[in-house]
Structures are given as C-alpha cells and as structure tokens.
Write an enzyme that holds these catalytic residues in place. Structure first.
Site, PDB file in Angstrom:
ATOM      1  N   GLY A  31       0.808  -1.219   0.000  1.00 12.11           N
ATOM      2  CA  GLY A  31       0.000   0.000   0.000  1.00 12.11           C
ATOM      3  C   GLY A  31       0.838   1.264   0.000  1.00 12.11           C
ATOM      4  O   GLY A  31       2.022   1.228  -0.327  1.00 12.11           O
ATOM      5  N   LEU A  33       0.361   3.639  -2.110  1.00 10.76           N
ATOM      6  CA  LEU A  33       0.713   3.475  -3.525  1.00 10.76           C
ATOM      7  C   LEU A  33       1.267   4.747  -4.154  1.00 10.76           C
ATOM      8  O   LEU A  33       0.809   5.849  -3.863  1.00 10.76           O
ATOM      9  CB  LEU A  33      -0.528   3.003  -4.305  1.00 10.76           C
ATOM     10  N   HIS A  37       4.452   1.685  -7.988  1.00 12.28           N
ATOM     11  CA  HIS A  37       3.507   0.564  -7.904  1.00 12.28           C
ATOM     12  C   HIS A  37       2.631   0.529  -9.160  1.00 12.28           C
ATOM     13  O   HIS A  37       2.356  -0.549  -9.708  1.00 12.28           O
ATOM     14  CB  HIS A  37       2.567   0.736  -6.706  1.00 12.28           C
ATOM     15  N   GLY A 149       9.043  -5.230  -8.570  1.00 16.04           N
ATOM     16  CA  GLY A 149       9.923  -4.166  -9.047  1.00 16.04           C
ATOM     17  C   GLY A 149      11.392  -4.463  -8.827  1.00 16.04           C
ATOM     18  O   GLY A 149      11.772  -5.067  -7.814  1.00 16.04           O
TER      19      GLY A 149
HETATM   20  P1  AMP Z   1       6.020  -2.409  -1.544  1.00 13.99           P
HETATM   21  O1  AMP Z   1       4.645  -1.860  -1.430  1.00 13.99           O
HETATM   22  O2  AMP Z   1       7.093  -1.445  -1.145  1.00 13.99           O
HETATM   23  O3  AMP Z   1       6.166  -3.765  -0.905  1.00 13.99           O
HETATM   24  O4  AMP Z   1       6.269  -2.639  -3.090  1.00 13.99           O
HETATM   25  C1  AMP Z   1       5.406  -3.443  -3.855  1.00 13.99           C
HETATM   26  C2  AMP Z   1       6.046  -3.723  -5.179  1.00 13.99           C
HETATM   27  O5  AMP Z   1       6.283  -2.496  -5.865  1.00 13.99           O
HETATM   28  C3  AMP Z   1       7.408  -4.433  -5.055  1.00 13.99           C
HETATM   29  O6  AMP Z   1       7.509  -5.419  -6.069  1.00 13.99           O
HETATM   30  C4  AMP Z   1       8.384  -3.306  -5.285  1.00 13.99           C
HETATM   31  O7  AMP Z   1       9.626  -3.733  -5.798  1.00 13.99           O
HETATM   32  C5  AMP Z   1       7.626  -2.471  -6.314  1.00 13.99           C
HETATM   33  N1  AMP Z   1       8.126  -1.094  -6.337  1.00 13.99           N
HETATM   34  C6  AMP Z   1       8.251  -0.256  -5.282  1.00 13.99           C
HETATM   35  N2  AMP Z   1       8.794   0.909  -5.683  1.00 13.99           N
HETATM   36  C7  AMP Z   1       9.031   0.794  -7.010  1.00 13.99           C
HETATM   37  C8  AMP Z   1       9.590   1.653  -8.004  1.00 13.99           C
HETATM   38  N3  AMP Z   1      10.034   2.867  -7.707  1.00 13.99           N
HETATM   39  N4  AMP Z   1       9.666   1.203  -9.280  1.00 13.99           N
HETATM   40  C9  AMP Z   1       9.236  -0.050  -9.595  1.00 13.99           C
HETATM   41  N5  AMP Z   1       8.695  -0.907  -8.706  1.00 13.99           N
HETATM   42  C10 AMP Z   1       8.597  -0.494  -7.435  1.00 13.99           C
END
Ligand code: AMP
Length: 281
Positions: A31, A33, A37, A149
């Site tokens: 979340g 977001l 994301h 990501g």
């Molecule tokens: P999180 O909510 O931080 O657990 O992230 C969820 C997904 O979004 C994970 O696969 C992260 O690697 C991806 N993600 C977070 N920040 C970025 C970004 N700046 N660029 C690409 N993917 C991202």
C-alpha cells in the site's frame, strides 16, 4: 472495481475468472501506492485480462516494531488512486489474522543463499518474512503472472526462487525501477522525508551512477569510498552499505568485469528513513 478482504471470497471470484479463461495478473504491495507501484499494475494490465492488487502490510517482514508502526497506511486513498486509472482492478486487502491464522505453520524457507548479503544481512529475518507472505499469497491466488519491481532487486530474485522451488504455477515478471525526475527511486517511505532530506536523497542515485562508471577505472575500494564521501558530504545522509554483487547469485564481487551481470546495491539513511536502491553496472 472490486474490493475483497476474505480469502474464500477472493478464491470464489478468481474461480469465475478462470472459468471464462481470463488471464490474471497479480501485483502484491504493502500500500501507500505511488507511481512505481502503478507501473507494475500497468504492466499487469497490458499482459493479462484482469489484475489483482493486494494491499497488505506484512508484519513478518519487519525486523523493527518502530518501522512497522511507522509504515504508512492509507487504504482509502490507495483505492482512489487505483480506481482512477484501473476501474476494473480487484483489490485484496486482508487482515493479519486472515493471512496468519492461529496455529498457521510457517516453515523455514531455503533461500539458496540469496538472502546472505545486502538486505538479508542488515535486516535479519526479513526475507524469511517475505518468503512466508509470498508463499501464502501464491497458494491463495493460484495460477497467474505476478509482478515485482527491480527497486527491491534482492526481493525479486528471492521471490523467483520461492515460486520455482515450491512449484507455484506463477510466472514472476520484473519491472524496472521508476524514479522521480531528479532520480530518487520512488518508494512509500519517501513521504516520511522532510524537505531537506528529500532535497538530498537524489544523491543516492547520482552516486550510484558515478560509482558504476568509476569502479572499472579506480577499483572497488576507491569507488566505494568516493560514493560514501559524495553521499555523506550532505549532513542529512549516512551510508549503511554499498555492495557490488553478481546479479544472479547475489554474491558480493570485488572486481567486476564488464561482460558479467553485476549490480551495485546500497542502503542509505536520511535521518531515520532507510532508503535502498540498486542499478546494473
Ligand atoms: P512495496 O509496497 O514497497 O512492498 O512494493 C510493492 C512492489 O512495488 C514491489 O515489487 C516493489 O519492488 C515495487 N516497487 C516499489 N517501488 C518501485 C519503483 N520505484 N519502481 C518499480 N517498482 C517499485
């Protein structure tokens, strides 16, 4: 837009999708977001008929209770952000009890050494928590393409390993890191930066780019020291680690070769906010 918080309701809904042979894209998130994301959701939308986004702050992957307590939670705003661009999305936001009911047995995962360095070394237990939640999600959701990501590159490699070693019918796909105009990798933690820290934080990516050119000429030790000096010349930033590692085994490398897949990984504190980033050499 469909909102589900219970596993049985989600599975019932996914069954109807499968009956009509619709391909499912799955984007797990915690979340808060941001556009990074949404890049994953965009990729999932392009490549599948329907997209499922999970929003769940996984307590098991936090090794600090303060960090867990401070992690931003904003489900209503997240729903609005998703709904604007993806009116057809399915949001799954379960409670902690739903995901980890009492007596739920969590195994110790063999992560093949992928968790030995970088985040694995500095956040003990973190990747066991990531493996547990991903195993649980993949078991619940079933066949799909799942999007992660490169921002969390070590996590991506570990999830690929978990999916494969446990035979989940999931195709893991990676999406490049989305950055702010000044180069700072987008992250849910960025909203905790004060204006001064926010101004300094792009040094991390700038420093990584300098390092990745310089290391072939001056060697690892000098390039690493230059990175530290560059980042820490700004009082608001403090280096935790900078590590060069093989992009498949994630084992540290001291002498990189141009023809071999190598990435540079870093973690930097801006006050109490821990920021991570990585780029290929
Ligand atoms: P999180 O909510 O931080 O657990 O992230 C969820 C997904 O979004 C994970 O696969 C992260 O690697 C991806 N993600 C977070 N920040 C970025 C970004 N700046 N660029 C690409 N993917 C991202």
């Amino acid at each position: 837009m469909k909102f589900v918080s219970e596993i049985t309701a989600l599975q019932k809904f996914l069954q109807t999708l499968r009956k009509s042979e619709q391909k499912l894209g799955f984007v797990p998130t915690m979340g808060a977001l941001h556009d990074g994301h949404l890049e994953l959701v965009r990729a999932a939308s392009r490549e599948n008929d329907r997209v499922l986004v999970s929003i769940f702050v996984n307590p098991r992957q936090f090794n600090s209770t303060v960090d867990l307590a401070q992690y931003p939670r904003q489900i209503e705003i997240d729903m609005e952000i998703l709904g604007r661009e993806f009116p057809d999305v399915i949001v799954f936001s379960p409670s902690v009890d739903e995901m980890y009911p009492q007596n739920f047995n969590i195994p110790k995962y063999n992560l093949n050494g992928l968790d030995e360095f970088m985040e694995g070394a500095f956040r003990p237990g973190h990747f066991q928590g990531v493996a547990a939640i991903i195993d649980r999600f993949f078991s619940i959701v079933g066949a799909c393409r799942a999007y992660f990501g490169e921002k969390d590159y070590q996590q991506l490699c570990i999830i690929m390993h978990v999916a494969k070693s446990l035979n989940h019918p999931v195709e893991v796909k990676s999406v490049p890191t989305l950055r702010e105009i000044d180069g700072l990798a987008m992250s849910s933690r960025n909203i905790r930066l004060n204006p001064e820290q926010r101004k300094s934080a792009p040094r991390i990516y700038q420093g990584l780019k300098k390092f990745s050119k310089e290391v072939f000429y001056v060697g690892y030790d000098v390039a690493r020291e230059n990175f530290r000096k560059y980042v820490e010349s700004d009082d608001t930033l403090e280096l935790e680690y900078l590590i060069l590692a093989d992009s498949e085994t994630l084992k540290p490398i001291v002498t990189p070769l141009k023809e071999r897949g190598v990435r540079v990984f870093t973690s930097v504190f801006a006050g109490s906010v821990r920021l991570i980033d990585n780029i290929p050499l």
